[in-house]
Design an enzyme around this catalytic site. Structure first.
Site, short mmCIF file in Angstrom:
data_model
loop_
_atom_site.label_atom_id
_atom_site.label_comp_id
_atom_site.label_asym_id
_atom_site.label_seq_id
_atom_site.Cartn_x
_atom_site.Cartn_y
_atom_site.Cartn_z
N GLU A 185 5.60 74.84 3.30
CA GLU A 185 6.76 75.06 3.98
C GLU A 185 7.17 73.38 4.66
O GLU A 185 8.43 73.70 5.19
CB GLU A 185 6.58 76.31 5.18
CG GLU A 185 5.50 76.71 4.54
CD GLU A 185 5.63 78.07 5.43
OE1 GLU A 185 6.13 78.27 6.47
OE2 GLU A 185 5.01 79.54 5.18
N THR A 244 1.41 72.92 4.52
CA THR A 244 1.66 73.45 4.03
C THR A 244 3.00 73.14 2.09
O THR A 244 3.38 71.92 3.39
CB THR A 244 1.88 74.91 4.94
OG1 THR A 244 2.67 75.91 3.42
CG2 THR A 244 2.99 73.91 5.36
P1 NAD Z 1 -5.55 81.26 10.17
O1 NAD Z 1 -4.31 80.84 11.33
O2 NAD Z 1 -6.48 81.71 9.62
O3 NAD Z 1 -7.22 80.08 11.02
C1 NAD Z 1 -7.41 78.90 11.92
C2 NAD Z 1 -8.18 78.86 12.52
O4 NAD Z 1 -8.02 77.29 13.09
C3 NAD Z 1 -9.20 79.61 13.58
O5 NAD Z 1 -10.42 80.28 12.71
C4 NAD Z 1 -8.74 78.88 14.54
O6 NAD Z 1 -9.38 79.35 15.53
C5 NAD Z 1 -8.48 77.68 14.15
N1 NAD Z 1 -8.28 76.58 15.62
C6 NAD Z 1 -6.63 77.10 15.32
N2 NAD Z 1 -6.86 76.67 17.03
C7 NAD Z 1 -8.05 75.30 17.05
C8 NAD Z 1 -8.10 74.31 18.42
N3 NAD Z 1 -7.47 73.88 19.04
N4 NAD Z 1 -9.47 73.71 18.06
C9 NAD Z 1 -9.79 74.46 17.05
N5 NAD Z 1 -10.15 75.01 15.86
C10 NAD Z 1 -8.87 75.73 16.05
O7 NAD Z 1 -5.50 79.80 8.93
P2 NAD Z 1 -5.13 79.82 7.56
O8 NAD Z 1 -4.51 80.70 6.71
O9 NAD Z 1 -7.04 79.35 7.52
O10 NAD Z 1 -4.74 78.33 7.19
C11 NAD Z 1 -5.65 76.96 7.55
C12 NAD Z 1 -4.75 76.26 7.37
O11 NAD Z 1 -3.97 76.18 5.92
C13 NAD Z 1 -3.35 75.67 7.73
O12 NAD Z 1 -3.58 73.90 8.22
C14 NAD Z 1 -2.19 76.59 7.27
O13 NAD Z 1 -1.43 75.86 7.90
C15 NAD Z 1 -2.68 75.65 6.51
N6 NAD Z 1 -2.24 76.45 4.78
C16 NAD Z 1 -1.98 77.99 5.27
C17 NAD Z 1 -0.99 78.09 4.69
C18 NAD Z 1 -1.54 80.48 4.08
O14 NAD Z 1 -1.04 81.18 3.10
N7 NAD Z 1 -2.29 80.77 5.11
C19 NAD Z 1 -0.76 77.85 2.76
C20 NAD Z 1 -0.58 76.58 2.92
C21 NAD Z 1 -1.57 75.68 3.88
P1 TYD Z 2 3.70 85.30 5.76
O1 TYD Z 2 2.84 86.81 4.78
O2 TYD Z 2 4.27 85.54 7.58
O3 TYD Z 2 4.01 83.31 5.45
P2 TYD Z 2 5.02 82.88 5.60
O4 TYD Z 2 6.00 83.61 6.75
O5 TYD Z 2 4.10 81.30 5.52
O6 TYD Z 2 5.58 82.51 4.20
O7 TYD Z 2 5.27 85.75 5.53
C1 TYD Z 2 4.98 86.15 4.07
C2 TYD Z 2 6.73 86.90 3.50
O8 TYD Z 2 6.86 88.04 4.01
C3 TYD Z 2 8.19 86.69 4.77
O9 TYD Z 2 9.01 85.76 3.30
C4 TYD Z 2 8.31 86.52 5.85
C5 TYD Z 2 8.11 87.89 4.95
N1 TYD Z 2 6.88 88.88 5.68
C6 TYD Z 2 7.66 90.13 6.50
O10 TYD Z 2 8.87 90.68 5.23
N2 TYD Z 2 7.09 91.43 7.05
C7 TYD Z 2 6.75 91.31 7.48
O11 TYD Z 2 5.70 91.79 8.52
C8 TYD Z 2 5.62 89.70 7.58
C9 TYD Z 2 4.41 89.02 9.01
C10 TYD Z 2 6.43 88.78 6.61
#
Ligand code: NAD
Ligand code: TYD
Length: 351
Positions: free
Chosen positions: A134, A132
């Site tokens: 972050e 990420t």
């Molecule tokens: P998510 O929370 O939707 O999915 C995570 C998945 O991992 C789930 O299916 C969960 O069951 C599985 N999981 C968790 N713990 C586990 C374990 N111990 N063993 C096996 N499986 C396990 O997450 P996401 O939003 O799809 O993110 C996926 C990846 O991308 C993460 O590594 C996250 O850090 C990264 N990422 C996410 C975002 C975003 O905006 N969501 C952005 C950049 C990077």
């Molecule tokens: P989120 O979707 O949790 O992603 P991230 O924290 O990884 O960026 O949140 C996106 C932005 O929205 C973040 O600045 C926190 C804010 N936020 C709210 O204002 N209200 C909410 O209920 C949530 C879940 C997030």
């Protein structure tokens, strides 16, 4: 010989899009989806591809050393695309230990299993770690995250992801394991668990519930359509330089408040509500502890070296996303009727 690819976290939001893309686009690969199915893992995300011949689901935990080493022996993986993680910042504030276990320990268990399985010959092997933006911390009003930006994570979630990135690089440096890392900005799109800002707000707007905005709503995120993230992973997996890092971003910055205004307006139209009706649901609540101010990615390395660009504009992506949630009520209902209500009460009751 077919390539065997292990994708971890494939039942989650981004993972399910990556699994779908690879299963459909590469019949010559066997795709193994390893997921323990936490609250965020949902096999309903994959019903359109789960009977395909080149797809297999493996239920298991990435922190389970014996299990992970057994599947490396059994399936002879050529590559790993590692997405499994605890992913929600708010949960990391309430329960950091789970993030340390899954995101740090789980990543090392996978790295060790890959090292043991591949150590005699790393040729044509790859450990792709999905991370990420972050990890870079928080920006002020100007500037962008580059691949060279020093790490400065500020939440338990981002610190655990930063730690896992360092470990992946350490395995590359120490054992010469072929690795690649990508760091992506905030994703949105179908199948995202409704604890994150966009799907949570869509669900609340639909049900005429308050939309909780942390602080003043002036925090900024750079939003990327999830299918474009999956496309970037495909490009980096096939063309990325081993040992390198690629930033992935949408060139699409929004304050949370502007984004929610936009979402309310789209939903008013879709739900045939009076213009401005949904904006009345906006409720400012206590800010997130240590809330990062701004994220913004410079993705020019990925564009210039590998030719990737986002495929659509935010207006189109947000419409598609809203349409998907409105058309897939059962998917949402199955989630919100379970433990979600308890989570929601705990997270928002004192805000
Ligand atoms: P998510 O929370 O939707 O999915 C995570 C998945 O991992 C789930 O299916 C969960 O069951 C599985 N999981 C968790 N713990 C586990 C374990 N111990 N063993 C096996 N499986 C396990 O997450 P996401 O939003 O799809 O993110 C996926 C990846 O991308 C993460 O590594 C996250 O850090 C990264 N990422 C996410 C975002 C975003 O905006 N969501 C952005 C950049 C990077
Ligand atoms: P989120 O979707 O949790 O992603 P991230 O924290 O990884 O960026 O949140 C996106 C932005 O929205 C973040 O600045 C926190 C804010 N936020 C709210 O204002 N209200 C909410 O209920 C949530 C879940 C997030």
């Amino acid at each position: 010989m077919k390539k065997n690819i292990l994708i971890t976290g494939g039942a989650g939001f981004i993972g399910s899009h990556v699994v779908r893309l690879f299963v459909n686009k590469y019949p010559e690969y066997n795709i193994y989806n390893l997921d323990v199915l936490t609250y965020a893992g949902n096999l309903e995300n994959l019903t359109d591809i789960d009977t395909k011949e080149n797809y297999k689901f493996l239920k298991g935990d990435i922190t389970d050393i014996e299990f992970i080493s057994s599947i490396f022996k059994k399936y002879n993986f050529d590559a790993v695309i590692h997405l499994a993680a605890e992913s929600h910042v708010d949960r990391s504030i309430t329960n950091p230990m789970e993030f340390i276990n899954t995101n740090i320990v789980g990543t090392v268990v996978l790295l060790n299993a890959a090292k043991d399985a591949w150590k005699d010959n790393f040729n044509d092997k790859l450990f792709y770690h999905v991370s990420t933006d972050e990890v870079y911390g928080s920006l002020g009003e100007t500037g962008f995250f580059l691949e060279t930006t020093p790490y400065d994570p500020k939440s338990p979630y981002s610190a655990s992801k930063a730690s896992s990135d360092h470990l992946v690089r350490a395995y590359n440096n120490t054992y010469k394991m072929p690795v690649v890392i990508s760091n992506c900005s905030n994703n949105y799109g179908s199948h995202q668990f409704p604890e994150k800002l966009i799907p949570l707000s869509i669900n609340n707007i639909k049900n005429n519930k308050a939309i909780p905005i942390y602080g003043k709503g002036d925090n900024i995120r750079d939003w990327l359509f999830v299918n474009d993230h999956a496309r970037a992973i495909d490009v980096i997996f096939h063309k990325g330089k081993q040992g390198d890092t690629y930033n992935i971003g949408g060139i699409n910055e929004w304050t949370n408040l502007d984004l929610i205004h936009k979402l309310c307006d789209v939903m008013d139209k879709k739900l045939s509500r009076e213009a401005g009706a949904s904006r009345k649901l906006i409720t400012f609540v206590t800010d997130r502890a240590g809330h990062d101010k701004r994220y913004a990615i410079d993705a020019s390395k990925l564009r210039n070296e590998l030719g990737w660009e986002p495929s659509l504009q935010f207006e189109e992506g947000i419409e598609k996303t809203v349409d998907w949630y409105l058309e897939n009520e059962t998917w949402v209902e199955n989630i919100v009727s379970g433990d979600y209500a308890k989570y929601y009460d705990n997270m928002y009751k004192d805000r």
